[in-house]
Design an enzyme around this catalytic site. Structure first.
Site, PDB file in Angstrom:
ATOM      1  N   GLU A  91     -19.564 -14.721 -10.849  1.00 38.07           N
ATOM      2  CA  GLU A  91     -20.417 -15.790 -10.333  1.00 38.07           C
ATOM      3  C   GLU A  91     -21.142 -16.536 -11.449  1.00 38.07           C
ATOM      4  O   GLU A  91     -22.356 -16.680 -11.462  1.00 38.07           O
ATOM      5  CB  GLU A  91     -21.408 -15.212  -9.307  1.00 38.07           C
ATOM      6  N   GLU A 121     -14.469  -8.822  -3.833  1.00 37.20           N
ATOM      7  CA  GLU A 121     -15.539  -8.293  -2.988  1.00 37.20           C
ATOM      8  C   GLU A 121     -15.169  -8.596  -1.542  1.00 37.20           C
ATOM      9  O   GLU A 121     -14.775  -9.713  -1.216  1.00 37.20           O
ATOM     10  CB  GLU A 121     -16.898  -8.929  -3.308  1.00 37.20           C
TER      11      GLU A 121
END
Length: 965
Positions: free
Chosen positions: A410, A486
């Protein structure tokens, strides 16, 4: 010095990165008790703190490794995305807590002269080092090794090592990794001698050719000093470095069979012990391959965490964690979001876990300012980015368990990320590169996403993901294997939908599996004066900015207790699939492993009637090669006499394994064999009105309201239809689609009932009501039909939803409160743990016993928990054995769900921590016809349509009878 703190340079004075070597060179462990001084701001200058002659006897004693916030200096703070300081790169606040460390050590008398290296395995976030008063340099990269030359400054006898660690620095902008902000020397500190003719660094490349079964070994060392390699087991003696040696045949390394070969590299001045695993990893034809076979990752994300020590995880705890992963059928780990302690990778090599090793990088907080000034695309930060990936690869490249490098997490998009990928491709072409944050995937080797819902994952499996404006980028991406880095956010009660994801992974070759978020709840242990222990989350330390319990999102609770979600995951990831088909009279088994056969496993069976074992034995299932299936005839078992007979087939370790003892269960399956015919109906009772009461069999009712007041001699309160449950984290949908706000807006937590009729007929007492919230015209038309036969009071409950409902129901069933002395709970149904309808693969039919307290799951933030599914009968007893029996009368044999607590759903909803729940002197019991699933909407997709509780007509039939003492 302040300019370094707020500069772009990642280090000064630090040595080039290298592998962590198991060397025979002398080393001195400097962990232990240091002197420590805490400063709320950065001092203006050196301040003499590093001078060897400084009297530090008045300083505090402090353990290394550790975090200072967990020892009373400052306070922990948790944020997920937002920086806890202004986004003003590269600057940080003046209020910059600083820890000053001093350690006096004596060199052993036999310590050799020459070079030496000081190694710091982890310092958060900016480290500056002095030895005997001379500055060695500084380093950033909190979860990365920093080494400094120290030999020229060492003295015989007493030496003084000083370190200054700052909580904030420019590097903090690169370390926004969804975890507690904690500071200090949290990994080990070591002094290691460097021999004049030692092995400065070493790179092992051990390949495997699956077509021939041979291995290739190349060991590279810098410099021209001769180094020889011995690998006796494969007949390699005195082999030269820098040359490819063909050896074998070899047994390849895999997570299923983690075969390691002992080797040694020797120079004139040093010997280095090696553990070599031969294996190959590649992307071929859009598939992730290992040792020539397609790989399906059954993985979890893992932060480093311990409830008392934070990220300073003790070695024995690391081993326990890896063993727990293996015992729950996890075979892969993504090291979110930084390289782990190197000892963890040693364990992965030894015990067998595929590892995606992630660089110490995340800039997620820039998303809050629309990614303005994100370092990922700022050339001033490029060297810092490259430094981090170089140090990650250099330290960990010799681990066979590491099969993929991840650039970070991220961090948006930018050319600095591309530069990192280019560097890895040049310096380690043996492993694919991963990065999720750039959907173009133009510089990586796998396509990765987070929390993609099932339907989207299926489209990706078909290579049907939406096109972008760049056809060439689309073509490249569609040629890559797909990894869910994820998914299935394991926050609180859940996650649901695991089995459905796994079926997609198995159906589409492009899908290489993924990593459930995540392994641990990051709770911090707290103790009250009375000894009560509880676990803190964001906001419990007075943080102005925090993300609450979002830090509690693990499959394992902070005390390492497995959550119900982990039980479901173990069943989902089972390496053998078992199906008991009573109709066909067979047990079907399929080996889902990629490399190993089932010779290490044994298959056992057990037949039980109403949970009482009738017969057991072993099943002669043949050894299955990877992907092979078999059918074995079911054993002959006598028919049911009084209830249901279930066959349970259990696949267990046939011998002691490195990660489990003989008998450990890795998979199971169940099937209903037979069910006894119901006996003759007992005589029916008729309602008898006695003044203000109506008596019906073992039930006593209020004649005016039709409410049950007493059942089987036990007082009953609050008996009515219930639809509310204390919302789970997934119901609240912090970062997904929330349902709980709809439920509250509709008023499901404040429903009121209007009595429509009470009729005491010849055969039954019938109460009709309407249950509805204020300010709404929707509701449920409810019918309670009470009858009695023999010693049993029967309830036929029907609820019909009317009006326009904007959301599913949380649950539908009967609420009642019983006397508090009832504490022992026994049931025949699914268990032993809790489950929701979309995560029930981990619970089985059996007879189970527990206490009311034992039924509760202590999630960090209290929420719906403790639901037991498929209950055929339930017994609640007091200390004398007397109590209440409740049995299912639905006819389909699938049973009801129940929860039993010492507090009601509203108290559960209002509490912030489990220890705040005050036990009442009543037992709050729920008997549910159905309930809404769990899903993963705390940070992912919601409940799949087939697991939603759509408002409609819902029925429940249960019978109540007395249990004598």
């Amino acid at each position: 010095m302040t300019s370094d703190l707020e500069g772009f340079a990642p280090s000064a004075g630090a040595r080039p990165p290298r592998a962590r070597l198991d060397s025979d060179a002398p080393a001195l462990d400097l962990d232990g008790t240091w002197r420590f001084r805490y400063l709320p701001e950065v001092p203006a200058d050196h301040d003499g703190f590093a001078d060897p002659g400084l009297d530090d006897s008045g300083w505090d004693e402090f353990p290394v490794p550790s975090h200072w916030q967990l020892h009373g200096y400052g306070a922990p703070a948790y944020t997920n995305v937002h920086y806890p300081f202004p986004v003003d790169p590269p600057f940080v606040p003046d209020e910059n807590p600083t820890g000053e460390y001093r350690r006096t050590f004596d060199l052993p008398p036999d310590w050799p002269e020459g070079g030496a290296v000081l190694r710091f395995d982890g310092a958060d976030s900016f480290l500056r080092v002095w030895l005997n008063g001379t500055e060695l340099g500084f380093s950033t990269g909190s979860r990365l090794v920093a080494e400094f030359d120290a030999g020229h400054l060492l003295r015989p006898g007493r030496n003084v090592l000083a370190a200054r660690v700052h909580q904030w620095s420019a590097a903090s902008y690169l370390e926004d990794q969804d975890m507690w902000w904690l500071s200090g020397l949290f990994r080990g500190v070591t002094l290691q001698h460097r021999p004049a003719e030692g092995i400065e660094d070493l790179t092992v490349v051990a390949g495997y050719d699956h077509t021939t079964g041979t291995g290739t070994l190349r060991v590279d060392t810098p410099g021209s000093a001769p180094v020889r390699i011995d690998l006796p087991e494969l007949g390699l003696h005195g082999a030269a470095t820098g040359t490819v040696h063909e050896v074998g045949p070899v047994e390849p390394w895999s997570a299923e069979s983690p075969r390691l070969y002992a080797a040694e590299a020797a120079s004139a001045g040093e010997r280095v012990r090696l553990r070599i695993g031969f294996r190959s990893v590649a992307v071929e034809n859009g598939r992730l391959m290992a040792n020539g076979r397609p790989l399906l990752l059954r993985g979890v994300n893992r932060h480093e965490w311990h409830p008392d020590h934070g990220r300073a995880v003790p070695p024995e705890t690391m081993r326990a964690d890896v063993l727990a992963m293996k015992q729950h059928n996890v075979d892969a780990v993504r090291t979110s979001h930084y390289p782990p302690h190197p000892s963890f990778l040693d364990l992965c090599d030894e015990l067998g876990l595929w590892v995606v090793d992630e660089c110490d990088l995340e800039t997620h907080g820039f998303e809050a300012v629309e990614w303005r000034d994100n370092p990922s695309d700022d050339p001033r930060w490029r060297e810092a980015y490259l430094d981090r990936i170089r140090r990650t690869v250099a330290r960990d490249r010799n681990h066979p368990s590491v099969i993929m490098w991840s650039l970070g997490n991220e961090a948006g998009r930018g050319e600095n990320l591309r530069a990192m990928a280019d560097w890895v491709h040049e310096h380690d072409p043996t492993r694919p590169v991963h990065y999720e944050g750039d959907p173009d995937s133009s510089y990586v080797d796998v396509y990765s996403r987070m929390y993609a819902p099932h339907a989207e994952v299926e489209e990706i499996g078909r290579c049907g993901e939406p096109a972008t404006e760049d056809p060439s980028a689309d073509a490249h991406r569609r040629g890559l294997p797909f990894v869910l880095c994820e998914y299935a956010h394991a926050m609180g009660a859940g996650p649901g939908g695991l089995a459905e994801y796994q079926r997609l992974f198995e159906r589409y070759p492009r899908l290489a599996g993924g990593f459930v978020w995540e392994w641990f709840d990051h709770g911090i242990r707290r103790r009250e004066d009375d000894g009560t222990e509880w676990f803190a989350y964001g906001g419990d330390f007075g943080e102005v900015l925090h993300d609450g319990s979002f830090v509690a999102d693990g499959l394992v609770l902070p005390d390492r207790a497995p959550s119900p979600g982990l039980t479901a995951l173990a069943a989902t990831f089972a390496p053998v699939r078992v199906e008991v088909d009573a109709g066909a009279g067979v047990v079907r088994a399929e080996n889902l492993r990629t490399f190993a056969d089932t010779s290490d496993l044994a298959v056992h069976w057990e037949a039980a009637e109403e949970g009482v074992v009738l017969e057991r034995g072993t099943l002669p299932v043949p050894v299955l090669a990877p992907g092979e299936r078999s059918e074995t005839e079911l054993p002959q078992v006598r028919g049911a006499a009084v209830g249901q007979v279930w066959m349970t087939v259990s696949v267990r370790a046939a011998r002691d394994l490195p990660w489990a003892e003989e008998g450990h269960e890795v998979a199971w399956g169940q099937g209903l064999l037979t069910e006894a015919e119901p006996g003759p109906e007992p005589a029916a009772h008729h309602p008898v009105t006695e003044g203000r009461h109506v008596r019906l069999g073992p039930g006593v009712f209020d004649a005016r309201t039709g409410r049950l007041l007493e059942v089987a001699g036990l007082g009953a309160e609050g008996v009515r239809l219930g639809v509310w449950r204390a919302p789970t984290d997934n119901d609240e949908g912090t970062h997904g689609f929330p349902l709980a706000p709809f439920w509250r807006a509709v008023g499901l937590d404040r429903m009121v009932e209007r009595r429509r009729s009470v009729e005491a007929g010849h055969e039954a007492l019938q109460l009709r009501t309407r249950l509805a919230p204020a300010a709404r015209d929707l509701g449920l038309e409810v019918s309670y039909r009470w009858s009695a036969a023999g010693s049993t009071l029967w309830l036929d409950l029907e609820a019909r939803a009317v009006g326009e409902w904007p959301c599913p129901l949380p649950r539908v069933g009967l609420d009642l409160a019983l006397p508090g002395f009832l504490d022992t709970v026994e049931w025949f149904g699914r268990g032993p743990g809790e489950a929701f309808r979309d995560m029930d693969q981990g619970v089985r039919v059996g007879r189970f016993t527990d206490t009311v307290a034992g039924l509760q799951t202590p999630y960090l933030r209290p929420q719906e928990n403790g639901v037991r599914l498929g209950t055929r009968w339930l017994e609640l007893r007091g200390a004398d054995g007397a109590g209440l029996r409740i049995r299912d009368g639905g006819g389909a044999g699938e049973g009801f769900a129940f929860t039993a607590r010492r507090w009601d759903d509203h108290a559960l909803d209002a509490a912030r921590h489990p220890h705040e729940l005050a036990a009442e002197d009543r037992l709050h019991l729920r008997l549910d016809a159905d309930h809404h699933g769990s899903g993963s909407a705390s940070c992912g997709p919601g409940v799949l349509p087939e697991h939603q509780l759509t408002p409609g007509t819902h029925r429940l039939r249960v019978g109540f009878s007395r249990l004598p003492g």
